[in-house]
Write an enzyme that holds these catalytic residues in place. Sequence first.
Site, PDB file in Angstrom:
ATOM      1  N   ASP A   1      23.563  18.195  -7.213  1.00 23.64           N
ATOM      2  CA  ASP A   1      23.928  19.614  -7.184  1.00 23.64           C
ATOM      3  C   ASP A   1      24.915  19.978  -8.281  1.00 23.64           C
ATOM      4  O   ASP A   1      24.874  21.092  -8.829  1.00 23.64           O
ATOM      5  CB  ASP A   1      24.520  19.979  -5.825  1.00 23.64           C
ATOM      6  CG  ASP A   1      23.445  20.241  -4.773  1.00 23.64           C
ATOM      7  OD1 ASP A   1      22.253  19.985  -5.070  1.00 23.64           O
ATOM      8  OD2 ASP A   1      23.787  20.690  -3.660  1.00 23.64           O
TER       9      ASP A   1
ATOM     10  N   LYS B   1      18.194  11.627   6.838  1.00 26.88           N
ATOM     11  CA  LYS B   1      19.086  11.522   8.004  1.00 26.88           C
ATOM     12  C   LYS B   1      20.367  12.280   7.667  1.00 26.88           C
ATOM     13  O   LYS B   1      21.291  11.757   7.063  1.00 26.88           O
ATOM     14  CB  LYS B   1      19.363  10.049   8.319  1.00 26.88           C
ATOM     15  CG  LYS B   1      19.935   9.800   9.711  1.00 26.88           C
ATOM     16  CD  LYS B   1      21.435   9.755   9.675  1.00 26.88           C
ATOM     17  CE  LYS B   1      22.014   9.445  11.038  1.00 26.88           C
ATOM     18  NZ  LYS B   1      23.496   9.490  11.047  1.00 26.88           N
TER      19      LYS B   1
ATOM     20  N   SER C   1      21.432   8.969   4.963  1.00 23.80           N
ATOM     21  CA  SER C   1      22.762   9.366   5.438  1.00 23.80           C
ATOM     22  C   SER C   1      23.787   9.407   4.305  1.00 23.80           C
ATOM     23  O   SER C   1      23.713  10.263   3.436  1.00 23.80           O
ATOM     24  CB  SER C   1      23.194   8.411   6.557  1.00 23.80           C
ATOM     25  OG  SER C   1      24.321   8.895   7.228  1.00 23.80           O
TER      26      SER C   1
END
Length: 422
Positions: free
Chosen positions: A303, A317, A292
């Site tokens: 990224d 998740k 999460s």
Amino acid sequence: MKRFLCLALLALALPAHAVNSSLDARAAQQDIPVTELRIFAEVLERIRAVYVEDIDDRTLLEAAIRGMLLDLDPHSAYLTPDEFDDLQVSTSGEFGGVGMEVTMDDGFVTVVAPIDDTPASRAGIQASDVILKIDDTFVKGMTLNEAVNLLRGEIGTDVVLSIMRSGENNPRTLTLTRDRIRIQSVRSERLADAYGYVRVTQFQNNTGRDVQRQIDRLKADGPMQGLILDLRNNPGGVLGGAIQVADLFLEHGLIVYTQGRTEDSRINYGASRGDTLDGLPLVVIVNGGSASASEIVAGALQDHGRAVVVGRRTFGKGSVQTVLPLHDDRALKLTTARYYTPNGRSIQADGIRPDIQVNVARVELMERGEGIREADLPHHLAAGTAAAERDSPADDLASRDYDLYQALSILKGIHLSRAGAR
């Protein structure tokens, strides 16, 4: 919506033959499943009439609500007043229990991650362990909240868990003594003198501030050449805390976005100017217990090319739960969107794949058998205190925490390559 509720209540209140064609026509126009509502009303009436024990309507209706949410996904749930209070307490950083984050997987309660320095972590419970029994009660068929309530209890009392671990043929039985779980979500230390280490065990409302304080403390101890951010076995927590932590290391750009069912439901969370490390190398460690909010941080830094992510694929998740207060201090925890990394990758069910995979390993230092060395010659010069002390911490780290040892080696490599390029 009001029309739907009126029709639903009328369908529930009246037997099938009493619902006239006018109601059927209105329902058809609004695509309301009157047949299913009639079946629901009939099942309710049959339970009232012939079930072996007398059950009040309130209990039946609450069970119906739980069942309606149970088939949606593992994270949506109906919260009673006590469960709603427990949720609010757990995000504040202190609660009672055994100290592990759990989820529902195929009807079984599965460990997402144990929390550091709790009965669960000390007993050796690991991410992906499946809980078969809590004391004498089988978990299969329970809701997640029911299982959590069994795990919690008075401080000092014991709970016996039957655990099935991947790769093992027989379950293992563990006895845990319940304790007050105080989550110290951030801690830090210096590694190899010039490299910082920050561990985040769970994201809370003030985690961003706490991480900044720990980094300031590391800087005050002397110059730093890089930082390791440890998110292993971090089950997530408050979204705002994750955004704050990612923002500490990013100068600009998207951190994460959420997308619901409709096109206009997208919400972007961006970074503000200022990198607390001023561009120093950053390595993030993750594993299968990173879920999460920790996946949001790792995905954003990966990224943007701001950090090298090391370890093993994360839990996956990637859904957003919104807590919607209801009447009478109850609440609905409902999955309303999915998380996406800045490059548009969905975290859900896939997780974050590390840039450098580190397989599970245990290092044992063996006695050297390399023949005669300088140290074996008579009257040899001593190595000196500094050299002896320099070799020993690395050996100790490799045997104590292999993932961290590898991450530190990678961080040193990044620093040296940058220094050589100048």
